[in-house]
Design an enzyme around this catalytic site. Sequence first.
Site, short mmCIF file in Angstrom:
data_model
loop_
_atom_site.label_atom_id
_atom_site.label_comp_id
_atom_site.label_asym_id
_atom_site.label_seq_id
_atom_site.Cartn_x
_atom_site.Cartn_y
_atom_site.Cartn_z
N ASP A 22 -18.06 46.51 -4.60
CA ASP A 22 -17.74 45.29 -3.86
C ASP A 22 -19.04 44.82 -3.21
O ASP A 22 -19.51 45.42 -2.25
CB ASP A 22 -16.67 45.58 -2.80
CG ASP A 22 -16.33 44.33 -1.99
OD1 ASP A 22 -17.08 43.33 -2.08
OD2 ASP A 22 -15.33 44.37 -1.26
N ASP A 94 -12.91 41.00 3.47
CA ASP A 94 -14.21 41.63 3.69
C ASP A 94 -14.13 42.98 4.41
O ASP A 94 -14.84 43.23 5.39
CB ASP A 94 -15.14 40.68 4.47
CG ASP A 94 -15.46 39.43 3.69
OD1 ASP A 94 -14.58 38.94 2.95
OD2 ASP A 94 -16.59 38.93 3.81
N HIS A 137 -13.99 42.21 14.54
CA HIS A 137 -13.23 41.26 13.71
C HIS A 137 -11.76 41.61 13.60
O HIS A 137 -10.96 40.78 13.16
CB HIS A 137 -13.82 41.21 12.29
CG HIS A 137 -15.24 40.77 12.23
ND1 HIS A 137 -15.65 39.55 12.72
CD2 HIS A 137 -16.35 41.38 11.77
CE1 HIS A 137 -16.97 39.43 12.54
NE2 HIS A 137 -17.42 40.54 11.97
N ASP A 174 -23.73 40.54 18.27
CA ASP A 174 -23.70 40.67 16.81
C ASP A 174 -23.85 39.27 16.21
O ASP A 174 -23.50 38.28 16.85
CB ASP A 174 -22.34 41.28 16.40
CG ASP A 174 -22.24 41.60 14.93
OD1 ASP A 174 -22.42 42.77 14.57
OD2 ASP A 174 -21.97 40.66 14.13
N HIS A 176 -22.24 37.98 13.82
CA HIS A 176 -20.97 37.40 13.38
C HIS A 176 -20.08 37.10 14.57
O HIS A 176 -20.19 37.75 15.62
CB HIS A 176 -20.23 38.37 12.44
CG HIS A 176 -21.00 38.69 11.19
ND1 HIS A 176 -21.80 39.81 11.09
CD2 HIS A 176 -21.08 38.04 10.01
CE1 HIS A 176 -22.34 39.83 9.87
NE2 HIS A 176 -21.93 38.78 9.20
N ASP A 267 -27.20 43.04 13.50
CA ASP A 267 -27.45 42.18 12.35
C ASP A 267 -28.01 40.84 12.81
O ASP A 267 -28.35 39.98 12.02
CB ASP A 267 -26.17 41.98 11.52
CG ASP A 267 -24.94 41.78 12.38
OD1 ASP A 267 -25.09 41.51 13.59
OD2 ASP A 267 -23.82 41.88 11.84
N TYR A 307 -27.47 45.87 9.31
CA TYR A 307 -27.51 46.34 7.93
C TYR A 307 -28.89 46.56 7.36
O TYR A 307 -29.04 47.05 6.25
CB TYR A 307 -26.68 45.37 7.05
CG TYR A 307 -25.32 45.19 7.67
CD1 TYR A 307 -24.37 46.20 7.58
CD2 TYR A 307 -25.02 44.08 8.46
CE1 TYR A 307 -23.14 46.09 8.21
CE2 TYR A 307 -23.80 43.96 9.11
CZ TYR A 307 -22.87 44.97 8.99
OH TYR A 307 -21.68 44.88 9.63
C1 FKS Z 1 -21.00 36.64 3.90
C2 FKS Z 1 -19.97 37.71 3.75
C3 FKS Z 1 -19.65 38.32 5.05
C4 FKS Z 1 -18.45 40.26 5.94
C5 FKS Z 1 -19.36 40.52 7.05
C6 FKS Z 1 -18.75 41.47 8.04
C7 FKS Z 1 -19.61 41.65 9.22
C8 FKS Z 1 -19.16 42.76 10.11
C9 FKS Z 1 -19.88 42.86 11.42
C10 FKS Z 1 -19.39 44.08 12.17
F1 FKS Z 1 -19.95 44.14 13.34
F2 FKS Z 1 -18.10 44.02 12.35
F3 FKS Z 1 -19.70 45.16 11.53
N1 FKS Z 1 -18.96 39.51 4.85
N2 FKS Z 1 -22.28 37.03 3.40
O1 FKS Z 1 -21.26 42.98 11.24
O2 FKS Z 1 -19.69 41.73 12.21
ZN ZN Z 2 -21.95 41.46 12.32
#
Ligand code: FKS
Ligand code: ZN
Length: 684
Positions: A22, A94, A137, A174, A176, A267, A307
């Site tokens: 994935d 996700d 999330h 963060d 996101h 991130d 990441y």
């Molecule tokens: C766009 C696709 C995004 C999901 C991203 C998840 C992020 C998770 C996070 C957490 F803190 F929760 F880990 N896909 N490229 O970093 O916010």
């Molecule tokens: Zn994030």
Amino acid sequence: MKMGTALLYDDEMTRYKLLWTDPVCKIEVPERLTVSHEALVKAGLAERCVSVPVREATDADILLVHSEEYLEAVKKTPYMTLEDLMEFTLQYGDVYFHPNIYHCAKLAAGAALQLVDSVMTGRVRNGMALVRPPGHHSMRGAASGFCVFNNVAIAARYAKQKYGVERVLIVDWDVHHGQGVQYCFEDDPSVLYFSWHRYEHQKFWPNLPDSDYDCVGKEKGAGFNVNVPWNKVGMKNSDYLSVFCHVLLPIAYEFSPDLVLVCAGFDSAIGDPEGEMCATPDVFAHLTHLLMNLAGGKLCAVLEGGYNLTSLHQSVCQTVQTLLGDPPPQPANLDGPCVSALESLHCVRSAHREYWSCLKHEADPPTSDVSTKAIELAAEGKEKQKKAEEESGAEVAAWLEPLKRTAPPVRSALVLPDGVACPEGCARFSASADPAIVHKLRETFLKDSDDSDALTALSSLTALVQKMEQNEICNGLALVRDVSMATMCVVQHAEAAHLDRVFIVCVGDAVVPSQCRRDDGTTLLVQFSSEESEEQQHRFYIPLCLKKGCSDVSGFTQAALGLVLPLGYEYDPSLVLLVRSAGSGLCDGAWQQLTGLLQGLAQGHTLVLMEEGEEACVGPTASSLLGVAAASLGSLRAPLQDDVKALEGLRRRLQADWKLLQTTAAPEPGRKTEADPARFLIKK
Ligand code: FKS
Ligand code: ZN
């Protein structure tokens, strides 16, 4: 007063991973945790922390935020086949499941709760939990974005229930949007949720209109949800610090939390493939530091995303080292916020002006052509360009590893007249003066008077400045008869000691000698006083007149956060000289806050000069210099109208010279604006 920092980590939380292909989920790997923890061990930071064991969150804990149905469903996942797990996963966005993720999710939430317990019972002052899976999330009945249980939301409810905490601030740095946290508290005025996030006019995941700046909370909770959407990638340290100075901190101080929880995702740091931002790891030292004087220092950071394993571990180390009390590093490249960040800043401030008195006089929201609601016309072309860049690997983020931060062997040294007791934990400082220096000091400052006490104080002071420059002493305090003379003496010797920029913040009506107001940039002077200064505004001399002097805490705090702090950051001093004259009218709490905040500058090299007569304030000042969090100021009332207007006017006038004072992207006279082609199309 407890000073320790808790660290929570359990390698059990590395024991789950993605079991199928994935591309979206492949970045969420167990190494995120091992690498972060190993870096803390290697840097000698882990051993300085209090290691607190992790526990599993109980059903009751989880049900504080999640529904019974959802909990029961997740409980079944350890027994599922691979196929079942894949199918279960498909209901959500996700995220992935694994037979061991339920166990880890209980540990992640439990770690956050153990951290809250450690801080609330006073075992430690603050701490960080390194956890997987992340939490911000996940929603009442759904997993999302790698998150199973909402660790921080559960921790907030738990703190309220178990410790009767009245107000919780959640700072989500963060990259996101933690929509799960927002939904959990959107109608709750006791939990203030702040999040900045990559948004790109809703093109970025989770692609919700709810993530925009105009989602301010609902019903009683209106005003208690603060979203800062980033509509461009590449945000830098200046953008982050601007938002802290002009949005988060003013609101947070007015709110006056009893506990601060951080959704600490990294991130948002440079090199991250998700965030694509350009803030360097050392910025997290500053973000952390700026939150450490709220809630009496009670701060719990819980890992979320991150990441790029390199920027992740560097950022984690910066955060933990700051929690431990080491002075933050010199902030890098603060060249002012970008236009897109200013647009967001302006939008958020105006969306919140009806809820927060610190923003009451904010200008109208921007006209639609700069609104963040607009959609980029050239987006398609840009996408193509970006793809091409990615494919050719044209742009690879590069940054320097943060320098090793070493705290000087002595934290605080005090120059006190005989008879004034030295507070516990500080060293009394007196220097055996070099005869040549003594001679020069006598000549310069004392003329023909034969005041041996004054001479001793001045020579100690010069020696202290030198030791600070050599990084043998971090900060200092001197109680002197004549603060003007002492200020001049320090400024002269700072120059000799190669401390080439001195940020002088003067509280009260002491006369700062004209030799200290230089226009070559070697000093920057901000003076709080109750008397209007006749002097014209000047780039490096900024008189700041508050109606009631410093006795109105709200006005003072607003000035400290929105003016002094950004000026200090942009000036980037090598020494902070904080001068307090007698009868300034400033209460101990506000003074401690100022002292605490300013220690984020100049690698913690703060020298406080206080006028004799201020003996009662020596203790509170020393404790702040030692790194003890300032007492909370309580919820702030509205500052005086006149003060707000004066401050706004001042800020506006100074913006041409000091970019970190900007809060709008609208052109101001004297400000250079970026070329602004017609690149926006208005959304109907
Ligand atoms: C766009 C696709 C995004 C999901 C991203 C998840 C992020 C998770 C996070 C957490 F803190 F929760 F880990 N896909 N490229 O970093 O916010
Ligand atoms: Zn994030």
